[in-house]
Design a protein around this motif. Structure first.
Motif, PDB file in Angstrom:
ATOM      1  N   GLN A  58       0.823  -1.204   0.000  1.00  0.00           N
ATOM      2  CA  GLN A  58       0.000   0.000   0.000  1.00  0.00           C
ATOM      3  C   GLN A  58       0.858   1.255   0.000  1.00  0.00           C
ATOM      4  O   GLN A  58       1.991   1.262   0.484  1.00  0.00           O
ATOM      5  CB  GLN A  58      -0.902   0.007   1.253  1.00  0.00           C
ATOM      6  N   PHE A  59       0.310   2.325  -0.545  1.00  0.00           N
ATOM      7  CA  PHE A  59       0.936   3.637  -0.447  1.00  0.00           C
ATOM      8  C   PHE A  59       0.493   4.248   0.875  1.00  0.00           C
ATOM      9  O   PHE A  59      -0.712   4.345   1.147  1.00  0.00           O
ATOM     10  CB  PHE A  59       0.513   4.511  -1.629  1.00  0.00           C
ATOM     11  N   HIS A  60       1.473   4.669   1.692  1.00  0.00           N
ATOM     12  CA  HIS A  60       1.167   5.068   3.066  1.00  0.00           C
ATOM     13  C   HIS A  60       0.537   6.457   3.188  1.00  0.00           C
ATOM     14  O   HIS A  60       0.039   6.827   4.243  1.00  0.00           O
ATOM     15  CB  HIS A  60       2.428   4.981   3.936  1.00  0.00           C
ATOM     16  N   VAL A  61       0.602   7.247   2.128  1.00  0.00           N
ATOM     17  CA  VAL A  61      -0.152   8.505   2.030  1.00  0.00           C
ATOM     18  C   VAL A  61      -0.619   8.571   0.576  1.00  0.00           C
ATOM     19  O   VAL A  61      -0.171   7.792  -0.258  1.00  0.00           O
ATOM     20  CB  VAL A  61       0.714   9.753   2.373  1.00  0.00           C
ATOM     21  N   TRP A  62      -1.495   9.511   0.285  1.00  0.00           N
ATOM     22  CA  TRP A  62      -1.928   9.602  -1.108  1.00  0.00           C
ATOM     23  C   TRP A  62      -2.554  10.959  -1.408  1.00  0.00           C
ATOM     24  O   TRP A  62      -3.148  11.592  -0.525  1.00  0.00           O
ATOM     25  CB  TRP A  62      -2.922   8.504  -1.459  1.00  0.00           C
ATOM     26  N   GLU A  63      -2.407  11.374  -2.673  1.00  0.00           N
ATOM     27  CA  GLU A  63      -3.089  12.546  -3.205  1.00  0.00           C
ATOM     28  C   GLU A  63      -3.738  12.126  -4.518  1.00  0.00           C
ATOM     29  O   GLU A  63      -3.060  11.595  -5.409  1.00  0.00           O
ATOM     30  CB  GLU A  63      -2.107  13.701  -3.447  1.00  0.00           C
ATOM     31  N   ASP A  64      -5.018  12.370  -4.652  1.00  0.00           N
ATOM     32  CA  ASP A  64      -5.724  11.935  -5.859  1.00  0.00           C
ATOM     33  C   ASP A  64      -5.250  12.686  -7.100  1.00  0.00           C
ATOM     34  O   ASP A  64      -5.466  12.239  -8.228  1.00  0.00           O
ATOM     35  CB  ASP A  64      -7.239  12.128  -5.668  1.00  0.00           C
ATOM     36  N   ALA A  65      -4.566  13.806  -6.884  1.00  0.00           N
ATOM     37  CA  ALA A  65      -4.023  14.568  -8.013  1.00  0.00           C
ATOM     38  C   ALA A  65      -2.956  13.775  -8.757  1.00  0.00           C
ATOM     39  O   ALA A  65      -2.603  14.111  -9.891  1.00  0.00           O
ATOM     40  CB  ALA A  65      -3.432  15.892  -7.510  1.00  0.00           C
ATOM     41  N   TRP A  66      -2.444  12.714  -8.131  1.00  0.00           N
ATOM     42  CA  TRP A  66      -1.416  11.892  -8.769  1.00  0.00           C
ATOM     43  C   TRP A  66      -2.012  10.816  -9.675  1.00  0.00           C
ATOM     44  O   TRP A  66      -1.263  10.067 -10.302  1.00  0.00           O
ATOM     45  CB  TRP A  66      -0.559  11.212  -7.706  1.00  0.00           C
ATOM     46  N   ALA A  67      -3.307  10.731  -9.741  1.00  0.00           N
ATOM     47  CA  ALA A  67      -3.962   9.621 -10.433  1.00  0.00           C
ATOM     48  C   ALA A  67      -3.476   9.432 -11.870  1.00  0.00           C
ATOM     49  O   ALA A  67      -3.329   8.297 -12.337  1.00  0.00           O
ATOM     50  CB  ALA A  67      -5.475   9.810 -10.413  1.00  0.00           C
ATOM     51  N   ASP A  68      -3.243  10.524 -12.576  1.00  0.00           N
ATOM     52  CA  ASP A  68      -2.886  10.419 -13.992  1.00  0.00           C
ATOM     53  C   ASP A  68      -1.377  10.387 -14.252  1.00  0.00           C
ATOM     54  O   ASP A  68      -0.948  10.354 -15.403  1.00  0.00           O
ATOM     55  CB  ASP A  68      -3.506  11.592 -14.775  1.00  0.00           C
ATOM     56  N   ASN A  69      -0.585  10.416 -13.182  1.00  0.00           N
ATOM     57  CA  ASN A  69       0.870  10.408 -13.347  1.00  0.00           C
ATOM     58  C   ASN A  69       1.345   8.981 -13.654  1.00  0.00           C
ATOM     59  O   ASN A  69       1.044   8.043 -12.909  1.00  0.00           O
ATOM     60  CB  ASN A  69       1.533  10.927 -12.070  1.00  0.00           C
ATOM     61  N   ASP A  70       2.063   8.815 -14.742  1.00  0.00           N
ATOM     62  CA  ASP A  70       2.467   7.473 -15.177  1.00  0.00           C
ATOM     63  C   ASP A  70       3.626   6.887 -14.374  1.00  0.00           C
ATOM     64  O   ASP A  70       3.858   5.676 -14.412  1.00  0.00           O
ATOM     65  CB  ASP A  70       2.855   7.492 -16.664  1.00  0.00           C
ATOM     66  N   ASP A  71       4.360   7.711 -13.636  1.00  0.00           N
ATOM     67  CA  ASP A  71       5.562   7.235 -12.959  1.00  0.00           C
ATOM     68  C   ASP A  71       5.239   6.134 -11.951  1.00  0.00           C
ATOM     69  O   ASP A  71       5.862   5.066 -11.956  1.00  0.00           O
ATOM     70  CB  ASP A  71       6.267   8.408 -12.269  1.00  0.00           C
ATOM     71  N   TRP A  72       4.268   6.388 -11.085  1.00  0.00           N
ATOM     72  CA  TRP A  72       3.926   5.374 -10.088  1.00  0.00           C
ATOM     73  C   TRP A  72       3.292   4.149 -10.736  1.00  0.00           C
ATOM     74  O   TRP A  72       3.503   3.016 -10.284  1.00  0.00           O
ATOM     75  CB  TRP A  72       3.009   5.953  -9.001  1.00  0.00           C
ATOM     76  N   LYS A  73       2.545   4.371 -11.810  1.00  0.00           N
ATOM     77  CA  LYS A  73       1.893   3.244 -12.490  1.00  0.00           C
ATOM     78  C   LYS A  73       2.921   2.293 -13.076  1.00  0.00           C
ATOM     79  O   LYS A  73       2.764   1.066 -13.021  1.00  0.00           O
ATOM     80  CB  LYS A  73       0.973   3.763 -13.595  1.00  0.00           C
ATOM     81  N   GLU A  74       3.994   2.853 -13.637  1.00  0.00           N
ATOM     82  CA  GLU A  74       5.050   2.018 -14.227  1.00  0.00           C
ATOM     83  C   GLU A  74       5.729   1.170 -13.162  1.00  0.00           C
ATOM     84  O   GLU A  74       6.047  -0.006 -13.393  1.00  0.00           O
ATOM     85  CB  GLU A  74       6.067   2.907 -14.952  1.00  0.00           C
ATOM     86  N   ALA A  75       5.948   1.764 -11.971  1.00  0.00           N
ATOM     87  CA  ALA A  75       6.566   1.006 -10.881  1.00  0.00           C
ATOM     88  C   ALA A  75       5.640  -0.107 -10.400  1.00  0.00           C
ATOM     89  O   ALA A  75       6.079  -1.237 -10.145  1.00  0.00           O
ATOM     90  CB  ALA A  75       6.913   1.943  -9.730  1.00  0.00           C
ATOM     91  N   VAL A  76       4.357   0.221 -10.273  1.00  0.00           N
ATOM     92  CA  VAL A  76       3.363  -0.769  -9.850  1.00  0.00           C
ATOM     93  C   VAL A  76       3.317  -1.933 -10.835  1.00  0.00           C
ATOM     94  O   VAL A  76       3.334  -3.123 -10.447  1.00  0.00           O
ATOM     95  CB  VAL A  76       1.974  -0.104  -9.729  1.00  0.00           C
ATOM     96  N   GLN A  77       3.259  -1.616 -12.111  1.00  0.00           N
ATOM     97  CA  GLN A  77       3.170  -2.670 -13.127  1.00  0.00           C
ATOM     98  C   GLN A  77       4.449  -3.503 -13.189  1.00  0.00           C
ATOM     99  O   GLN A  77       4.396  -4.727 -13.336  1.00  0.00           O
ATOM    100  CB  GLN A  77       2.848  -2.037 -14.482  1.00  0.00           C
TER     101      GLN A  77
END
Length: 323
Positions: free
Chosen positions: A126-145
């Motif tokens: 899990q991400f221990h904090v979050w901001e919904d403004a990051w939803a469209d940022n591909d950087d975290w998505k690439e790491a997750v995938q």
């Protein structure tokens, strides 16, 4: 112990899980009793354990790792969390993704958690904090995938900032998350408005954290309660919060049913909601394990009492002390 389906993971998890924050960073813990409490929880059917690298800089993860190794013959689910890179809890709306979760940081701390837990795959990261403004940022998505494809993480989740249950709705719509962890209790009923319906729609598992409102819903705090300086609660129960918390808890006391105490009522309030997958109270003492797990008997609160408790919803906004 009763079990519930945990969203799209399709896991059957214990409806009373084990919150492991208090095992590292809170005063009043006895290591020997902590170990006995963990063992008893497994014996009584608890199979979901929630920790984080931030709980003692990996110490809580290591404690869970030892438990997993000892009970390798059992299906125990381990959930942990990646700390934000700037180590600021909670995040602020002006923080950028690079401040908190750039791809390399996600990968680095997932590797640390794998080592601490002693596993080849994390059940729930899990991400221990979050901001919904990051939803469209591909950087975290690439790491997750990447981590998912490598088999290092089975499922992903968001741990939502305190009193901001809607600060993740767009992110959940990405379909990259299987769970959300949110503060939900008698006082904090806001997740019922938008978050829970969306989770139902998307088949996302819900972890209800802080079921006893950091202790105020035990009914044991009073206006003179203090905590040691090195205890996190000393910065949370500042006078303005302590006074109002005790006021709200005192208002609940006349509603506690006969043969029940306030903590039991608080836990049963949450378990009465079928949207919730599991609750994760902290359990550092054997008596807490017995009492908390004892609420998992399929007996919810009476509808009339639930209606009364709805009136005790407490609207709060994040402040400088509400990390």
């Amino acid at each position: 112990m009763k079990y519930r389906r945990f969203g799209k993971t399709d896991w059957q998890i214990s409806e009373v899980g084990y919150g492991m924050w208090g095992l590292a960073g809170w005063t009043g813990s006895d290591d020997n009793e902590v170990q006995k409490s963990l063992e008893l929880s497994v014996e009584l059917g608890c199979n979901f354990f929630d920790t984080a690298w931030g709980y003692g800089e990996g110490l809580s993860e290591q404690i869970l790792g030892a438990l997993l190794k000892k009970h390798a013959d059992k299906q125990l689910y381990a959930a942990t969390k990646i700390p934000p890179k700037n180590f600021i809890w909670p995040s602020k709306s002006h923080f950028e993704l690079k401040d908190c979760f750039p791809a390399q940081h996600i990968i680095e701390y997932t590797e640390k958690s794998l080592k601490n837990l002693g596993v080849e795959q994390i059940d729930l990261q899990q991400f221990h904090v979050w901001e919904d403004a990051w939803a469209d940022n591909d950087d975290w998505k690439e790491a997750v995938q990447k981590l998912s494809q490598e088999g290092k993480v089975k499922h992903w989740g968001i741990s939502v900032n305190r009193w901001e249950p809607n600060n993740c709705l767009k992110s959940l719509e990405t379909n990259l998350f299987s769970s959300v962890q949110v503060i939900y209790n008698i006082f904090d009923q806001n997740p019922e408005d938008q978050l829970f319906p969306l989770c139902q729609k998307l088949d996302i598992g819900i972890i209800a954290r802080v079921p006893l409102d950091e202790g105020s819903l035990t009914g044991l705090l009073d206006y003179n309660t203090t905590f040691p300086a090195d205890d996190w609660r000393s910065t949370y129960f500042v006078p303005e919060n302590l006074t109002s918390s005790v006021d709200h808890a005192n208002a609940l006391k006349p509603l506690v049913p006969e043969n029940m105490d306030m903590p039991e009522m608080a836990l049963r309030f949450i378990l009465s909601n079928p949207d919730v997958g599991t609750i994760i109270p902290g359990m550092r003492k054997i008596k807490h394990v017995k009492s908390n797990i004892g609420t998992s008997d399929g007996q919810g609160l009476a509808p009339s009492l639930l209606e009364e408790l709805k009136k005790h919803r407490w609207e709060r906004q994040p402040t400088e002390w509400s990390q």
